[in-house]
Each structure stands twice: as C-alpha cells, then as structure tokens.
Design an enzyme around this catalytic site. Structure first.
Site, PDB file in Angstrom:
ATOM      1  CB  CYS A  83      -0.990  -0.049   1.149  1.00 38.08           C
ATOM      2  SG  CYS A  83      -2.433   0.977   0.794  1.00 38.08           S
ATOM      3  CG  HIS A 115      -3.566  -3.531   3.107  1.00 36.67           C
ATOM      4  ND1 HIS A 115      -2.524  -3.053   3.883  1.00 36.67           N
ATOM      5  CD2 HIS A 115      -4.220  -2.445   2.638  1.00 36.67           C
ATOM      6  CE1 HIS A 115      -2.563  -1.730   3.884  1.00 36.67           C
ATOM      7  NE2 HIS A 115      -3.581  -1.335   3.134  1.00 36.67           N
ATOM      8  CD  GLU A 155      -1.247  -6.110   5.195  1.00 35.81           C
ATOM      9  OE1 GLU A 155      -0.999  -6.379   3.987  1.00 35.81           O
ATOM     10  OE2 GLU A 155      -1.430  -4.947   5.610  1.00 35.81           O
TER      11      GLU A 155
HETATM   12  N1  GLN Z   1      -1.935   6.798   2.791  1.00 35.57           N
HETATM   13  C1  GLN Z   1      -2.010   6.036   1.579  1.00 35.57           C
HETATM   14  C2  GLN Z   1      -3.360   6.160   0.906  1.00 35.57           C
HETATM   15  O1  GLN Z   1      -4.328   6.539   1.540  1.00 35.57           O
HETATM   16  C3  GLN Z   1      -1.674   4.588   1.815  1.00 35.57           C
HETATM   17  C4  GLN Z   1      -2.709   3.878   2.632  1.00 35.57           C
HETATM   18  C5  GLN Z   1      -2.229   2.591   3.220  1.00 35.57           C
HETATM   19  O2  GLN Z   1      -1.042   2.305   3.226  1.00 35.57           O
HETATM   20  N2  GLN Z   1      -3.146   1.799   3.753  1.00 35.57           N
HETATM   21  O3  GLN Z   1      -3.476   5.862  -0.265  1.00 35.57           O
END
Ligand code: GLN
Length: 552
Positions: free
Chosen positions: A395, A521, A523
């Site tokens: 992410c 994600h 994970e």
């Molecule tokens: N802050 C970034 C976004 O909102 C990444 C979000 C995250 O890593 N969950 O796109």
C-alpha cells in the site's frame, strides 16, 4: 455503510451452539487469541465455526482510531474496518467473516437513535434495557449463518461500565435460546507475586463474582499464567468461582509462537470439555496440521533470513500485526526462520539507510498515512533497489517505491504523492477521483476486496500461479496513470491491474531480483496453514540472498 440491525423473529438454527468469551482482571489477556485457538480446535473436529467480536466502545468502528490507541485496523473482504482480533479469527480458522461480525456500542447507539428519530418506538421512552439490549440480541440471532458454533468475544474487562449492556444482553439471550445451548468462558489472569513466590487467585475470584452479580455463571475458567498452576489452585478456583474443577483450564504463556496455543489448549482438554458441555456430537480432534505448523516455526529445516520492517510505529506491539504474522507464515511456507528487525523510518532520515539496513536480507514497507518518516522510507526503497535487496512494498510501501523510482531513475527529483506534497509538480501518486470530495473520515476509503488481473511474465504472476486474484484494500491515493508509460519505459513494470477501473495494483522493478509494490493488503489473507504467495515469494528471495551471503 452500516449493517442493518433489523429486528428478526426468534428463529434460530435448532443445532446452533453459542460460546461467549469474557475477560477478567486486566485487558490484553489474549481473549482474541483464545477465541481464535478455540475456533481452530473445534474446526479440527469438523465443526463449522464462526467467530465475532462485540466491542463496547462508542466509535462506530476502529477505522478512525490511531495505532497508538488501537493497533492495526483489520480489513475484511466486504470492506469492514474491524478490530485486529478478527485477524486472529481469520488466521486461526476458515471462518468467513463480514461486517456483521464486529459490533460496537457506537453502531448500536447509532441505530437506536436513528430509529428513535424515525418514530419507530411509537412514543415509548427509549432505554438501555430493553432497546439497546434487544439490538445486541438481534445481532446474535443474525450472526451465525449456517455455523455449528458461534463464538462471541466481548471486548474489555468484566466490571467496565460500558460493557454492562452487552453482558445483560447475553444473559437474556442464554435464557431465550436455552442454557444447554450456551457456554460462558471467562478468561482471567493469575498474577505471579515474586516476593510471595506464588500465583494469586483472588483477582479471578473477584472478577467471577462480578460476573455472577449480573447473573452470568462461567462454565469454564481459562487461567492465563506465567507459571504452571498447582492442583490445589485448581481446587481453590473451582470452589470459589463455582466452576467444575475439570473446567479450570490453564493457559500458560506460549514458549515460541502464538500458534502453539491450539496445541496447548488441546492438551488441557479444552475442546473435549466444550463439546461435552454443549452436548455436541462430532469427530475426534486431529492436531496433525497444527503440530506441523509449530514444528516449522520452532525447528525450521531451511536456514534463516533477516527482514527489516520499516515503519513509524515499530515500537507498538500491534500496529503492523498482520504483517508480522504473514512473515511468520511465509517462514512456515519456506520451512525457514524469519527474523524480523523493526526499523524506525525517522532513524533512517537521521542516520542514513546503511546503518539500519546494512546486512538485512529483505526490506518490507507496510501501509501508513501522513508524512512523518516518509523520506526515510524512500531512502529505504532506494537502498533496496540499488543493492539488489528483496523489497516488498505494501500500500504506502508501493507508493513509496513509485516515488523513489520516479525521483532517482526517471529523474523527476520532486516527484511525490499528493498526500505529502499537495503542490508537487509530479504527483506520481495522486488522490483517486472518487475520493476528492469526501469529507467524512469514517469508512470512506477504497475498502475491501477487488479484482487484480496479473500481467503474464511478471514476478507477481509467477508467485500467485494464476492469472487473476482478489485482494483487500484500504487507501485513498493511487498510482497516477499519466506517469505509467514513462515509468514503464524506465523499467518500473506494471504487473497487476484492476480491470474495471484500470487502476495499477502491482508494480515491479524489472532489473532487480525481487522488488515489488502492491496497492492492496495481502497480509489480510495470510494464514499459517495457507501462507500468502507474495509473502512466500518475498521470503524465498530473502533466504536466497541470506544463503548467498553465507556461502560467499
Ligand atoms: N496513505 C495512503 C493512501 O491513503 C496509503 C494507505 C495505506 O497504506 N493503507 O493511499
């Protein structure tokens, strides 16, 4: 969107059994792990299990809470932002969880008040009993689906004022569905007093007394302890807590890994006790799979690699929970040991990457929000790229890899994300179109499972071994397609795309052993019994590097 709390007539599956897990004495007792491990034990007996959590706090969900307050926010398939204990439930069991499986007081009160404003209560005075407790009971009736056993963990500690409506609702519920169908398990702590050289039972007695005051008699007492219990302590707890002696279960601290817990509880006879008490006819348990998982965790056959997790919450136990767990699962997948080094990205800013990352075999940058520590993460990505160290960006970690590549390979020295530099001339990461106008912070990100089509010939495609996958998301910003061809031409390849919206989901550095960034994600879909393919591939590459260094 909030789940509906519609009132349902009392129609329940005739064979459904209910287990309630409460906690006493202190918080952080590991009720979530105990619930998950019990679910795992029941699954080994071929029972269909569902697990859920009731959280008495007033937030609608934990999505807006800081990691300092709450640890990781765990995202489900349907996009619900939930308590991290749901992560334990999914890792320990095969239960399919949805937004219905994490209920908070905030959700209950929001619905009760909406109904009051609509006039649904027909002029009655709206009260905690029965209106709030009825909503809680309705959720119990709705949650089980086709499961044989529904395990419900109640957050907080018995004695908390905000937990009372939940406990009252459960007491009523057990009366309604028949006490023979319900089991109350109380997880408690036996503190060890060094000066006295003994474990103490009094706090447990008092916390059970508190439960009995509200009409709940625990059937099983699970005692968390650092030292083994003596037989006389079992007798004492049995006598004063009014719990059968065989139902006083010891839960000793695990030695190496949380995945020992199902084995330990099985040895204590926990699952036998539960099925006997609930009158469930089922298969004998088979712990073979869990034994093999623990064997690989404790005595891995194939060497060790060192992975740096570079974040800004590395001092917090729970902020990157699912990441740490997924790395351990990938160790199981590779039958190797994974040593995790937690690196504070702000320390890289002050000391340089080499000091903190020199010698590691893999670098992982997890998700995150806000600009603190960002430049340290970009330096970590640069270090991984230039030194051929396997890199896994998740992410925010993917966005970091893109920024780094744009700056240092494409030569756009002020490339950035709109999140950290709204006026950057090169927003290689920018806010998604449908996010621009959103003001509310709660449940408004791009959340939950979306399809990702994998590009043939990519490392991601090889790791997954199939052409398309579904992965969970939680973000507002995305890869800016205006820079796609320039970045691809410079060697940052797009390896996964959301076909519906043409969103870049995976990028890979072409000339690198394994440098991958994913917008989702992974994970949240890794289990010890089914390690995630990307984590496995990452750890495999790290192990390769570690072995190469050793034989040099
Ligand atoms: N802050 C970034 C976004 O909102 C990444 C979000 C995250 O890593 N969950 O796109």
């Amino acid at each position: 969107m909030l789940p509906s709390l519609r009132v349902r007539s009392f129609k329940i599956s005739p064979k459904m059994k209910y287990i309630f897990i409460t906690g006493g004495v202190v918080s952080s007792l590991g009720k979530g792990l105990t619930s998950g491990a019990l679910g795992a034990l029941l699954e080994t007996r071929k029972l269909k299990v569902r697990i859920q959590k009731f959280d008495p706090y007033l937030n609608v969900d934990p999505g807006t809470m800081s990691p300092f307050q709450h640890g990781e926010v765990y995202v489900l398939d349907d996009g619900a932002e939930t308590d991290l204990d749901l992560g334990h439930y999914e890792r320990f069991t095969h239960a399919h969880l949805s937004r219905f499986n994490n209920l908070t007081s905030g959700q209950i009160y929001e619905h009760v008040l909406q109904k009051e404003r609509r006039g649904d209560y027909l002029g009655k005075t709206v009260q905690v009993i029965p209106h709030v407790t009825n909503e809680i009971k309705n959720r119990m009736y709705e949650a089980g689906g086709d499961a044989d056993v529904l395990i419900t963990e109640i957050g907080g500690t018995v004695g908390d004022i905000e937990g009372l409506p939940f406990l009252e609702a459960l007491r009523q519920f057990s009366l309604e569905v028949g006490k023979e169908n319900v089991l109350f398990i109380h997880v408690t702590l036996l503190p060890y007093l060094k000066a006295a050289g003994e474990l103490k039972t009094k706090p447990s007695q008092q916390s059970v007394a508190k439960l009995r005051e509200i009409g709940i008699q625990p059937d099983i007492l699970v005692c968390r302890t650092e030292q083994p219990m003596t037989e006389s302590m079992r007798q004492k707890l049995s006598m004063f807590c009014n719990v059968e002696q065989r139902a006083v279960v010891e839960e000793l601290d695990v030695k190496h890994s949380i995945y020992e817990l199902p084995l330990n509880l099985s040895e204590e006879g926990m699952d036998e006790l539960v099925v006997q008490k609930l009158g469930i006819q089922c298969a004998e348990s088979d712990m073979g799979e869990w034994r093999e998982i623990v064997r690989k965790l404790v005595y891995p056959a194939g060497g060790q690699c060192k992975i740096a997790v570079v974040g800004k919450y590395i001092d917090l136990q729970d902020a990157y929970k699912s990441i740490y767990e997924s790395l351990a699962h990938a160790g199981v997948g590779n039958d190797c040991s994974v040593k995790i080094v937690r690196v504070d990205s702000e320390m890289i800013e002050s000391d340089g990457a080499e000091k903190h990352l020199g010698g590691v075999d893999g670098i992982l940058i997890p998700g995150g929000f806000g600009d603190r520590g960002i430049e340290g993460k970009i330096a970590a990505a640069k270090y991984a790229r230039e030194n051929g160290i396997p890199y896994f960006g998740i992410c925010l970690g993917m966005q970091i890899a893109v920024i780094e590549y744009a700056r240092n390979v494409l030569g756009l020295s002020d490339a950035n994300s709109g999140e950290f530099a709204p006026d950057t001339p090169h927003p290689v990461i920018h806010i998604m179109d449908d996010q621009r106008e959103i003001v509310d912070k709660g449940a408004t990100m791009r959340l939950g499972s979306y399809e990702c089509a994998l590009v043939d010939g990519s490392k991601a495609r090889a790791a997954y071994g199939k052409p398309a996958v579904r992965e969970r998301h939680r973000h507002r910003y995305e890869f800016n397609n205006e820079y796609r061809s320039a970045l691809e031409n410079a060697g940052l390849k797009v390896a996964g795309i959301n076909p519906k919206r043409d969103l870049v989901e995976i990028v890979e550095v072409e000339k690198h052993p394994w440098m991958l960034g994913v917008q989702f994600h992974p994970e949240f879909q890794s289990k010890p019994a089914r390690p995630h393919p990307l984590f496995c591939a990452f750890v495999e590459q790290a192990l390769k590097l570690a072995n190469a260094k050793r034989t040099k």
